[in-house]
Design a protein around this motif. Structure first.
Motif, mmCIF file in Angstrom:
data_model
loop_
_atom_site.group_PDB
_atom_site.id
_atom_site.type_symbol
_atom_site.label_atom_id
_atom_site.label_comp_id
_atom_site.label_asym_id
_atom_site.label_seq_id
_atom_site.Cartn_x
_atom_site.Cartn_y
_atom_site.Cartn_z
ATOM 1 N N LYS A 1 8.117 2.812 1.416
ATOM 2 C CA LYS A 1 8.167 2.499 -0.189
ATOM 3 C C LYS A 1 9.207 1.889 -0.422
ATOM 4 N N ARG A 2 10.499 1.916 0.198
ATOM 5 C CA ARG A 2 11.811 1.323 -0.292
ATOM 6 C C ARG A 2 11.280 -0.432 0.183
ATOM 7 N N LYS A 3 10.818 -0.575 1.164
ATOM 8 C CA LYS A 3 10.613 -1.835 1.711
ATOM 9 C C LYS A 3 9.603 -2.529 0.783
ATOM 10 N N HIS B 1 0.896 -1.310 -0.117
ATOM 11 C CA HIS B 1 -0.154 -0.028 0.039
ATOM 12 C C HIS B 1 0.776 1.288 -0.033
ATOM 13 N N ALA B 2 2.172 1.262 0.445
ATOM 14 C CA ALA B 2 2.820 2.280 0.360
ATOM 15 C C ALA B 2 3.241 2.717 -0.995
ATOM 16 N N LEU B 3 2.993 1.968 -1.971
ATOM 17 C CA LEU B 3 3.139 2.215 -3.400
ATOM 18 C C LEU B 3 2.068 2.983 -3.969
ATOM 19 N N SER B 4 2.497 4.341 -4.672
ATOM 20 C CA SER B 4 1.323 4.827 -5.394
ATOM 21 C C SER B 4 1.936 5.755 -6.301
ATOM 22 N N ILE C 1 15.865 1.673 -6.362
ATOM 23 C CA ILE C 1 15.225 0.943 -5.391
ATOM 24 C C ILE C 1 15.652 1.320 -4.108
ATOM 25 N N LEU C 2 17.243 1.146 -4.117
ATOM 26 C CA LEU C 2 17.712 1.258 -2.855
ATOM 27 C C LEU C 2 18.100 2.723 -2.301
ATOM 28 N N LYS C 3 17.820 3.379 -3.597
ATOM 29 C CA LYS C 3 18.070 4.941 -2.920
ATOM 30 C C LYS C 3 16.883 5.708 -2.677
ATOM 31 N N GLU C 4 15.613 4.952 -2.790
ATOM 32 C CA GLU C 4 14.390 5.401 -2.414
ATOM 33 C C GLU C 4 14.444 6.003 -0.663
#
Ligand code: ARG
Length: 587
Positions: free
Chosen positions: A557-559, A494-497, A549-552
């Motif tokens: 969101k990164r997780k 759900h953190a994705l948007s 991905i790792l720099k998010e």
């Protein structure tokens, strides 16, 4: 929990048709064939128009009114003449992928349980395995693993060709070379030695020599036939030699199959079926199914609906000898008695199709199998060389399978050396990548089609190849390792948007897994798994390219990103396991 994308979408659409006053059966969704216009589409309004005598456009309009409120879609629209176009909402994509991640077997709906025997491999003992044995091993192993994944009990039987003329040839050649051996002393009554009177490499030399000789020397050929007859009538000395040849040769074959990661539960063969051959003869005779034609015992199996002629099945030749089909019928009797399977699948060259048509028909007519026992033949096409011509060695011979594997390993080693330091490159990695190259190269083609075995292309790290899939998996694993975060496979997306197209595509591909695997296993089609993992790898690679991905910075969101790519890696791993290969830790 079970999760199927088509099932979820169909139930939403069916409910909408019903609410709008139409039969719910019209609510079926397919992946859009115009991805530029829509992700999914429903064409039910067109069919409903005929039943309800209304314009399809009007029906689509009413149905869409119910879909606009549905959380599953971010867009639901209709276009002339009455297509319904759908785009999934971010929330639906995220929660579907999360459901899938925690479901047993990713939510696949298990079919009714069956006991299945799969007959594949089928090498003829005492002749080295050659490239003609590759496809049955690869396809059979994959189909076996796929059916197991669907919860069936599956028994793989190699069905060795271990009762034929090659033994007569070898033994007679041996007799000429070593007449002093006790096996050739007709007065000998003691036990025969436990140790074989030859080594594997001698055996490998004897067979081709004997085979070549038999083509020129008629008397020798006649002796080989007599010797084969003695074997089939269980002459003591002949059987003792047969056992030695079997032991050496089977052990050698087992090693090669292990190298291919192909494993059989049963190492039965034509010899196992031999005692049942008289039962076959008796069965067809007692039931009045057979007749004598030109001295041979045959069973008519033609059916009115046949599009091409199906000749009678010969059970015994005029000299009383049993044939390939008789042995297969005997094997069926044995398998039904010992295992009572619901289904038997045979994987052979498609040129054996008529053989299996005849065998299956006799088996059903004679009640050797039950009316409901499913008998299936998977016939595969020819594997040709890179140039599309039959695969030959440089000297024009049939290539041995072990040489082919070594050639692919050499190609992989070369390619990898260009990219990595020699010291880092383990032989185990080379072996795994080469196996992926070979198996994916084969399985990515529809089995019935011919294909060209192109080592350079199969071993490439780019394009639709096994190494590309492995490389993708290794890349994901390395990102996960670098992240230092422990994941528990219970993702929350759900953190994705604000989905970028590549994120949408990755999620959509992932949630298509259950539909894909249900279809691939129903149709016994490993190439569908290959098509899917190629798509999934591409989807991941585009996403990876677009997304740091790792720099998010947003840690939730990164997780979620990490959990997403971990899910992709798990799905890829499951799929390559079903295809019969595995990924190294590093590449
Ligand atoms: N040994 C056979 C061949 O070389 C293949 C056996 C396939 N299995 C069977 N039950 N007929 O063609």
């Amino acid at each position: 929990m079970s999760f199927s994308l088509t099932e979820s979408l169909n139930s939403i659409l069916s409910a909408a048709f019903q609410s709008a006053g139409y039969d719910p059966k019209y609510g079926t969704v397919t992946v859009s064939n115009r991805p530029d216009l829509a992700e999914y589409q429903c064409n039910g309004a067109m069919s409903a128009a005929k039943e309800y005598h209304e314009p399809p456009f009007a029906i689509a309009e009413k149905v869409v009114a119910y879909l606009r409120e549905n959380e599953a879609f971010s867009e639901a629209s209709f276009v002339r003449p009455g297509f319904i176009n759908l785009k999934l909402s971010e929330g639906f994509l995220a929660s579907s992928a999360a459901d899938m991640a925690v479901s047993e077997a990713y939510g696949v709906r298990m079919p009714a349980h069956k006991k299945i025997i799969i007959d594949y491999g089928g090498p003829n003992v005492a002749k080295p395995l050659h490239i003609g044995h590759l496809r049955t091993a690869i396809i059979g192993e994959s189909v076996k693993r796929m059916l197991r994944y669907m919860g069936h009990e599956v028994i793989g039987d190699i069905h060795l060709g271990d009762w034929g003329l090659q033994f007569g040839l070898i033994i007679e050649e041996l007799r000429d070379r070593h007449p002093e051996l006790v096996y050739f002393d007709p007065d000998y009554t003691g036990d025969y030695p436990l140790e074989a009177p030859f080594t594997l490499s001698e055996l490998e030399e004897i067979y081709p020599a004997a085979s070549a000789r038999s083509k020129e020397d008629e008397a020798f050929m006649a002796r080989a036939h007599e010797r084969t007859w003695l074997l089939q009538h269980e002459d003591r000395a002949t059987l003792a030699l047969w056992k030695h040849i079997m032991a050496l040769s089977v052990e050698d074959e087992r090693k090669l199959y292990d190298r291919l990661d192909v494993h059989f539960e049963l190492w039965n063969g034509e010899s196992t079926a031999a005692p049942f051959v008289p039962v076959v003869v008796k069965t067809v005779q007692e039931q009045g199914l057979s007749r004598i034609s030109n001295g041979a015992l045959i069973v008519d199996v033609a059916e009115e609906s046949d599009k091409r002629e199906v000749p009678p099945c010969i059970i015994l030749k005029s000299d009383g000898a049993a044939l390939y089909q008789t042995t297969d019928l005997g094997t069926l009797i044995m398998r039904m008695r010992e295992y009572a399977p619901d289904e038997i699948i045979y994987v052979t060259d498609k040129r054996q199709e008529m053989h299996f048509t005849q065998v299956f028909r006799v088996a059903k007519k004679a009640g050797i199998v039950k009316p409901e026992t499913e008998l299936v033949h998977i016939g595969y096409g020819t594997m040709n060389g890179k140039d599309g011509k039959p695969f030959k060695t440089r000297s024009g011979g049939v290539m041995r399978l072990e040489y082919l594997i070594s050639e692919v390993e050499d190609a992989v080693r070369e390619k990898m050396k260009e990219r990595y330091d020699d010291e880092e490159l383990s032989e185990e990695t080379v072996r795994m990548v080469a196996l992926a190259a070979i198996k994916y190269g084969d399985l990515s083609n529809q089995a019935a089609k011919d294909y060209n075995f192109d080592i350079d292309r199969f071993a490439s790290f780019e394009g639709n190849t096994g190494p590309y899939i492995l490389y993708t998996m290794v890349r994901i694993r390395s990102i996960l390792a670098k992240s230092g975060i422990e994941l528990d496979n219970h993702p929350d997306f759900h953190a994705l948007s604000g989905f970028a197209p590549s994120l949408r595509q990755l999620l959509r591909t992932l949630i298509g897994f259950t539909d894909m695997i249900e279809d691939a296993t129903r149709t016994l089609a490993p190439h569908k798994i290959c098509g899917y993992i190629y798509q999934l790898s591409d989807a991941f690679n585009s996403f990876y390219h677009d997304t740091p991905i790792l720099k998010e910075e947003d840690s939730a969101k990164r997780k979620a990103y990490l959990e997403l790519i971990a899910l992709a890696e798990r799905v890829l791993d499951t799929c390559i396991g079903l295809l019969g290969f595995s990924a190294p830790d590093r590449m």
